[in-house]
Design a protein around this motif. Structure first.
Motif, PDB file in Angstrom:
ATOM      1  N   MET A  41       0.821  -1.207   0.000  1.00  0.00           N
ATOM      2  CA  MET A  41       0.000   0.000   0.000  1.00  0.00           C
ATOM      3  C   MET A  41       0.864   1.270   0.000  1.00  0.00           C
ATOM      4  O   MET A  41       0.378   2.350  -0.307  1.00  0.00           O
ATOM      5  CB  MET A  41      -0.919   0.000   1.218  1.00  0.00           C
ATOM      6  CG  MET A  41      -1.928   1.119   1.240  1.00  0.00           C
ATOM      7  SD  MET A  41      -3.177   0.969   2.532  1.00  0.00           S
ATOM      8  CE  MET A  41      -2.228   1.428   3.989  1.00  0.00           C
ATOM      9  N   GLU A  80       0.844   3.286  -3.155  1.00  0.00           N
ATOM     10  CA  GLU A  80      -0.406   4.004  -3.359  1.00  0.00           C
ATOM     11  C   GLU A  80      -0.420   5.297  -2.537  1.00  0.00           C
ATOM     12  O   GLU A  80      -0.814   6.362  -3.037  1.00  0.00           O
ATOM     13  CB  GLU A  80      -1.598   3.123  -2.970  1.00  0.00           C
ATOM     14  CG  GLU A  80      -1.751   1.880  -3.829  1.00  0.00           C
ATOM     15  CD  GLU A  80      -2.835   0.944  -3.283  1.00  0.00           C
ATOM     16  OE1 GLU A  80      -3.685   1.419  -2.491  1.00  0.00           O
ATOM     17  OE2 GLU A  80      -2.821  -0.256  -3.626  1.00  0.00           O
ATOM     18  N   THR A 111     -16.741  -5.135   1.443  1.00  0.00           N
ATOM     19  CA  THR A 111     -15.905  -4.093   2.034  1.00  0.00           C
ATOM     20  C   THR A 111     -14.740  -4.697   2.804  1.00  0.00           C
ATOM     21  O   THR A 111     -14.917  -5.268   3.884  1.00  0.00           O
ATOM     22  CB  THR A 111     -16.737  -3.199   2.974  1.00  0.00           C
ATOM     23  OG1 THR A 111     -17.890  -2.731   2.282  1.00  0.00           O
ATOM     24  CG2 THR A 111     -15.916  -2.011   3.443  1.00  0.00           C
ATOM     25  N   LEU A 134      -9.444   5.796   1.879  1.00  0.00           N
ATOM     26  CA  LEU A 134      -9.192   4.552   1.151  1.00  0.00           C
ATOM     27  C   LEU A 134     -10.288   3.547   1.489  1.00  0.00           C
ATOM     28  O   LEU A 134     -10.541   3.269   2.658  1.00  0.00           O
ATOM     29  CB  LEU A 134      -7.825   3.973   1.534  1.00  0.00           C
ATOM     30  CG  LEU A 134      -7.563   2.519   1.123  1.00  0.00           C
ATOM     31  CD1 LEU A 134      -7.554   2.369  -0.392  1.00  0.00           C
ATOM     32  CD2 LEU A 134      -6.249   2.014   1.740  1.00  0.00           C
ATOM     33  N   LYS A 135     -10.926   3.019   0.456  1.00  0.00           N
ATOM     34  CA  LYS A 135     -11.898   1.940   0.626  1.00  0.00           C
ATOM     35  C   LYS A 135     -11.444   0.769  -0.231  1.00  0.00           C
ATOM     36  O   LYS A 135     -11.201   0.940  -1.437  1.00  0.00           O
ATOM     37  CB  LYS A 135     -13.293   2.384   0.217  1.00  0.00           C
ATOM     38  CG  LYS A 135     -14.374   1.324   0.449  1.00  0.00           C
ATOM     39  CD  LYS A 135     -15.759   1.895   0.170  1.00  0.00           C
ATOM     40  CE  LYS A 135     -16.872   0.910   0.521  1.00  0.00           C
ATOM     41  NZ  LYS A 135     -18.216   1.497   0.295  1.00  0.00           N
ATOM     42  N   VAL A 136     -11.311  -0.386   0.374  1.00  0.00           N
ATOM     43  CA  VAL A 136     -10.890  -1.575  -0.355  1.00  0.00           C
ATOM     44  C   VAL A 136     -12.114  -2.433  -0.665  1.00  0.00           C
ATOM     45  O   VAL A 136     -12.874  -2.810   0.229  1.00  0.00           O
ATOM     46  CB  VAL A 136      -9.860  -2.381   0.454  1.00  0.00           C
ATOM     47  CG1 VAL A 136      -9.564  -3.705  -0.237  1.00  0.00           C
ATOM     48  CG2 VAL A 136      -8.571  -1.573   0.629  1.00  0.00           C
ATOM     49  N   THR A 178     -13.498  -5.973  -2.181  1.00  0.00           N
ATOM     50  CA  THR A 178     -12.928  -7.314  -2.252  1.00  0.00           C
ATOM     51  C   THR A 178     -13.998  -8.364  -2.514  1.00  0.00           C
ATOM     52  O   THR A 178     -15.186  -8.119  -2.280  1.00  0.00           O
ATOM     53  CB  THR A 178     -12.200  -7.649  -0.927  1.00  0.00           C
ATOM     54  OG1 THR A 178     -11.523  -8.893  -1.051  1.00  0.00           O
ATOM     55  CG2 THR A 178     -13.178  -7.710   0.251  1.00  0.00           C
ATOM     56  N   ARG A 216      -5.320  -4.183  -7.451  1.00  0.00           N
ATOM     57  CA  ARG A 216      -4.201  -4.797  -6.741  1.00  0.00           C
ATOM     58  C   ARG A 216      -3.909  -6.203  -7.249  1.00  0.00           C
ATOM     59  O   ARG A 216      -4.792  -6.876  -7.822  1.00  0.00           O
ATOM     60  CB  ARG A 216      -4.484  -4.821  -5.240  1.00  0.00           C
ATOM     61  CG  ARG A 216      -4.471  -3.436  -4.595  1.00  0.00           C
ATOM     62  CD  ARG A 216      -4.747  -3.502  -3.116  1.00  0.00           C
ATOM     63  NE  ARG A 216      -4.498  -2.215  -2.451  1.00  0.00           N
ATOM     64  CZ  ARG A 216      -4.773  -1.982  -1.166  1.00  0.00           C
ATOM     65  NH1 ARG A 216      -5.307  -2.941  -0.410  1.00  0.00           N
ATOM     66  NH2 ARG A 216      -4.506  -0.795  -0.641  1.00  0.00           N
ATOM     67  N   ASP A 276      -8.032  -7.406  -5.222  1.00  0.00           N
ATOM     68  CA  ASP A 276      -8.821  -6.357  -4.588  1.00  0.00           C
ATOM     69  C   ASP A 276      -8.737  -5.055  -5.392  1.00  0.00           C
ATOM     70  O   ASP A 276      -7.830  -4.873  -6.212  1.00  0.00           O
ATOM     71  CB  ASP A 276      -8.328  -6.088  -3.166  1.00  0.00           C
ATOM     72  CG  ASP A 276      -8.646  -7.221  -2.200  1.00  0.00           C
ATOM     73  OD1 ASP A 276      -9.403  -8.133  -2.584  1.00  0.00           O
ATOM     74  OD2 ASP A 276      -8.136  -7.185  -1.059  1.00  0.00           O
ATOM     75  N   ALA A 283      -8.522  -0.926  -4.760  1.00  0.00           N
ATOM     76  CA  ALA A 283      -8.293   0.157  -3.805  1.00  0.00           C
ATOM     77  C   ALA A 283      -8.884   1.430  -4.375  1.00  0.00           C
ATOM     78  O   ALA A 283      -8.441   1.919  -5.416  1.00  0.00           O
ATOM     79  CB  ALA A 283      -6.809   0.323  -3.536  1.00  0.00           C
ATOM     80  N   TRP A 317      -9.384   5.221  -3.816  1.00  0.00           N
ATOM     81  CA  TRP A 317      -8.899   6.395  -3.093  1.00  0.00           C
ATOM     82  C   TRP A 317      -9.726   7.604  -3.505  1.00  0.00           C
ATOM     83  O   TRP A 317      -9.788   7.952  -4.676  1.00  0.00           O
ATOM     84  CB  TRP A 317      -7.432   6.657  -3.411  1.00  0.00           C
ATOM     85  CG  TRP A 317      -6.471   5.651  -2.842  1.00  0.00           C
ATOM     86  CD1 TRP A 317      -6.084   4.471  -3.404  1.00  0.00           C
ATOM     87  CD2 TRP A 317      -5.751   5.769  -1.611  1.00  0.00           C
ATOM     88  NE1 TRP A 317      -5.172   3.831  -2.596  1.00  0.00           N
ATOM     89  CE2 TRP A 317      -4.945   4.607  -1.490  1.00  0.00           C
ATOM     90  CE3 TRP A 317      -5.699   6.735  -0.599  1.00  0.00           C
ATOM     91  CZ2 TRP A 317      -4.106   4.393  -0.395  1.00  0.00           C
ATOM     92  CZ3 TRP A 317      -4.878   6.516   0.490  1.00  0.00           C
ATOM     93  CH2 TRP A 317      -4.082   5.367   0.590  1.00  0.00           C
TER      94      TRP A 317
END
Length: 356
Positions: A1, A4, A28, A43-45, A47, A99, A103, A105, A107
């Motif tokens: 990360m 990023e 989430t 930042l929200k991932v 998945t 990623r 996943d 990412a 932003w």
């Protein structure tokens, strides 16, 4: 990360702060505020590798209510820009990273402002007008990944003990008996019985691009502009359906007292219709009101879950902090009785406009 963070904030010496969200949702991976000096971002991932809570599993179907990458598609497409000029916006996309682990990412800018959880009646009213302007101007919008049949599928995905509506013992629990208003049980049994009819009515009404998760925790006042976050459910909905979600959710999580619901309903709904008219929309206002009132069916699941958990510690959204159990049941009971009134109004309106 770290790479990023360097691209977004110009260096890696950052402070990472977790933000409150629904931890049950398998889509989430987490949400964080990332700060470096005077700069910050969210930042929200997203998945599909996480095991979610029951009823919160992810989907690879782009039409599914919980399609795992929809929010990234919303931002990449610039979909919220269709509401430009209305006073509604989304946070600016800063970076979208696919990623190596599969996943996503996401932003976005860290929006500074006053959260909807602290708004007064006047600010909710302004939001209603802005939402009407936005949805009236944009109309129905189609994308390959827009959610379809959101409310029907969302309700159908939840394992809910509806049999408790008929269980005398749980209704005698002190928390329930002392805080739910008289007559509520019969109204909620009727709402559950009529669930299919309400869903069919909502699906037959004029359509619009809807956020479908409009509630005070998802909106921020930025100098009069309303910034909506969490676009994960966005797609096709009835014109007025977002209003029918925002009004009750302003009370269910104790942001506003239930006693304000009649005034909140009149103000926000009235402002929403004015916004539609100001946008040039010339449809039948009764159909909009029908969508708002029929949205009461979304909360069909809530009472059985409350009955099942009456003996447990009551926690806030996110599950981190206990809340006063009696206050929650009292406020929600009053709000649910208010929604029973919505349901009756929807039945009358459906007959007046000759919907089945």
């Amino acid at each position: 990360m770290e790479d990023e963070i360097a691209r977004v904030l110009g260096g890696t010496d950052a402070v990472v702060e977790p933000l409150t969200h629904n931890p049950l949702n398998a889509v989430t991976g987490g949400i964080w505020r990332v700060r470096r000096g005077s700069r910050s971002a969210v930042l929200k991932v997203l998945t599909r590798r996480k095991e979610g809570g029951t009823g919160w599993g992810h989907s690879d179907d782009p039409r599914h209510w919980n399609y795992w990458r929809r929010e990234a598609d919303v931002y990449a497409d610039g979909l919220p820009g269709l509401w430009a000029g209305s006073g509604l916006a989304a946070p600016k996309l800063l970076e979208l990273v696919e990623r190596d682990d599969g996943d996503l990412a996401l932003w976005t800018e860290d929006v500074a402002g006053r959260p909807g959880t602290t708004w007064d009646l006047g600010r909710h009213t302004l939001f209603g007008h802005q939402l009407g302007l936005a949805q009236g101007a944009a109309g129905q919008v189609e994308r390959p990944w827009s959610s379809r049949s959101f409310l029907r599928d969302y309700l159908g995905s939840k394992p809910v003990p509806y049999e408790l509506l008929e269980d005398d013992a749980v209704w005698r629990h002190p928390l329930v008996a002392e805080n739910f208003p008289p007559g509520l049980r019969g109204e909620l049994v009727r709402l559950h019985r009529d669930r299919e009819e309400f869903l069919a009515v909502l699906e037959s009404l004029p359509r619009a691009l809807c956020h479908l998760d409009v509630w005070p925790s998802n909106v921020i006042d930025r100098d009069g502009e309303s910034v909506l976050v969490d676009w994960a459910f966005a797609g096709d909905g009835a014109l007025g359906e977002d209003v029918g979600n925002h009004i009750p959710d302003s009370v269910f999580d104790l942001f506003l007292p239930a006693a304000l619901l009649p005034a909140l309903d009149a103000a926000v709904h009235g402002a929403y219709v004015r916004g539609l008219r100001d946008s040039g929309w010339r449809g039948d206002e009764r159909l909009v009101r029908l969508a708002v009132c029929a949205s009461a069916v979304k909360y069909d699941f809530l009472t059985p879950l409350m009955l099942a958990r009456a003996g447990e510690t009551q926690l806030d959204y996110g599950g981190a902090t206990p809340v006063d159990a009696a206050r929650r049941f009292r406020e929600r009971g009053e709000a649910l009785m208010f929604l029973a009134g919505w349901a009756d109004e929807a039945r009358r309106l459906a007959e007046a406009v000759r919907l089945p």
